[in-house]
Design a protein around this motif. Structure first.
Motif, PDB file in Angstrom:
ATOM      1  N   PHE B  38       0.824  -1.206   0.000  1.00 24.58           N
ATOM      2  CA  PHE B  38       0.000   0.000   0.000  1.00 24.58           C
ATOM      3  C   PHE B  38       0.858   1.255   0.000  1.00 24.58           C
ATOM      4  O   PHE B  38       0.550   2.237  -0.683  1.00 24.58           O
ATOM      5  N   PHE B  42       0.175   3.943  -2.819  1.00 24.76           N
ATOM      6  CA  PHE B  42      -0.326   5.287  -2.518  1.00 24.76           C
ATOM      7  C   PHE B  42       0.742   6.341  -2.792  1.00 24.76           C
ATOM      8  O   PHE B  42       0.418   7.476  -3.155  1.00 24.76           O
ATOM      9  N   MET B  45       0.225   7.105  -6.307  1.00 29.26           N
ATOM     10  CA  MET B  45      -0.967   7.945  -6.488  1.00 29.26           C
ATOM     11  C   MET B  45      -0.685   9.394  -6.116  1.00 29.26           C
ATOM     12  O   MET B  45      -1.143  10.325  -6.775  1.00 29.26           O
ATOM     13  N   PRO B  59      -7.387  11.669 -13.349  1.00 26.65           N
ATOM     14  CA  PRO B  59      -7.732  10.277 -13.663  1.00 26.65           C
ATOM     15  C   PRO B  59      -9.007   9.833 -12.950  1.00 26.65           C
ATOM     16  O   PRO B  59      -9.440  10.451 -11.979  1.00 26.65           O
ATOM     17  N   GLU B  60      -9.596   8.744 -13.443  1.00 26.36           N
ATOM     18  CA  GLU B  60     -10.496   7.926 -12.630  1.00 26.36           C
ATOM     19  C   GLU B  60      -9.614   6.799 -12.152  1.00 26.36           C
ATOM     20  O   GLU B  60      -8.967   6.147 -12.975  1.00 26.36           O
ATOM     21  N   TRP B  61      -9.586   6.561 -10.843  1.00 31.61           N
ATOM     22  CA  TRP B  61      -8.725   5.472 -10.384  1.00 31.61           C
ATOM     23  C   TRP B  61      -9.266   4.832  -9.137  1.00 31.61           C
ATOM     24  O   TRP B  61      -9.941   5.456  -8.318  1.00 31.61           O
ATOM     25  N   LYS B  62      -8.944   3.529  -9.052  1.00 37.91           N
ATOM     26  CA  LYS B  62      -9.410   2.735  -7.916  1.00 37.91           C
ATOM     27  C   LYS B  62      -8.195   2.061  -7.297  1.00 37.91           C
ATOM     28  O   LYS B  62      -7.373   1.480  -8.000  1.00 37.91           O
ATOM     29  N   ASN B  63      -8.088   2.153  -6.001  1.00 34.04           N
ATOM     30  CA  ASN B  63      -6.971   1.549  -5.273  1.00 34.04           C
ATOM     31  C   ASN B  63      -7.495   0.477  -4.322  1.00 34.04           C
ATOM     32  O   ASN B  63      -8.404   0.734  -3.535  1.00 34.04           O
ATOM     33  N   VAL B  64      -6.938  -0.715  -4.433  1.00 33.15           N
ATOM     34  CA  VAL B  64      -7.185  -1.781  -3.462  1.00 33.15           C
ATOM     35  C   VAL B  64      -5.827  -2.308  -3.038  1.00 33.15           C
ATOM     36  O   VAL B  64      -5.137  -2.964  -3.830  1.00 33.15           O
ATOM     37  N   TYR B  65      -5.434  -1.966  -1.839  1.00 32.53           N
ATOM     38  CA  TYR B  65      -4.140  -2.338  -1.260  1.00 32.53           C
ATOM     39  C   TYR B  65      -2.969  -1.998  -2.184  1.00 32.53           C
ATOM     40  O   TYR B  65      -2.558  -0.830  -2.242  1.00 32.53           O
TER      41      TYR B  65
END
Lengths: 96, 96
Positions: B38, B42, B45, B59-65
């Motif tokens: 992470f 991050f 990001m 951006p459109e962005w998705k973070n999972v761990y």
């Protein structure tokens, strides 16, 4: 390890968590945070990321400009635990 | 305003962009970045957010761990523009 909350305990915790609801089709809780702009949205994410890292408990989240969609659940426990409730509370406090 | 790229120009730009592909069902490009943890995800990001804010293109962005799913398109142009290609290049450089 944090234990999975019963539906009753989950609902009771949610009743005190402004804006958080059960995520349809999953044992998880979610909230969409809306800010003024990207600066504010990513500022929220940065502060929440520091809390999450310190807790060693991380969100699933999606950011599109000024919105941040958050989903919390505890993978190891197969559902919502006290860790999710704690992180949800911290996120509300940061966004306030 | 940035102009929407033709399919040909888009494909040519994509051929030079490691890991980026057309997003199914949308006129957009996307990539999934995978990091060690992470902290690293991050960190990526945060660096990308500063670039995006400076470009005023987000951006459109998705973070999972440790993963970050990114989708780029230019809303005002109804498709992929030079801005998306520029941000994609910058993200690749940051992740390298």
């Amino acid at each position: 390890m944090a234990e999975r909350l019963s539906a009753e305990a989950r609902n009771q915790a949610l009743s005190g968590l402004s804006g958080w609801t059960e995520t349809p089709g999953r044992e998880a809780i979610g909230k969409t945070f809306t800010f003024r702009d990207f600066n504010e949205a990513f500022g929220f994410m940065t502060r929440a990321a520091l809390v999450a890292e310190k807790m060693d408990h991380h969100p699933e989240w999606k950011n599109v400009y000024k919105t941040v969609d958050v989903v919390l659940s505890t993978h190891d426990a197969g559902g919502v635990t006290a860790l999710d409730i704690e992180l949800a509370k911290a996120m509300n406090a940061i966004a306030r």
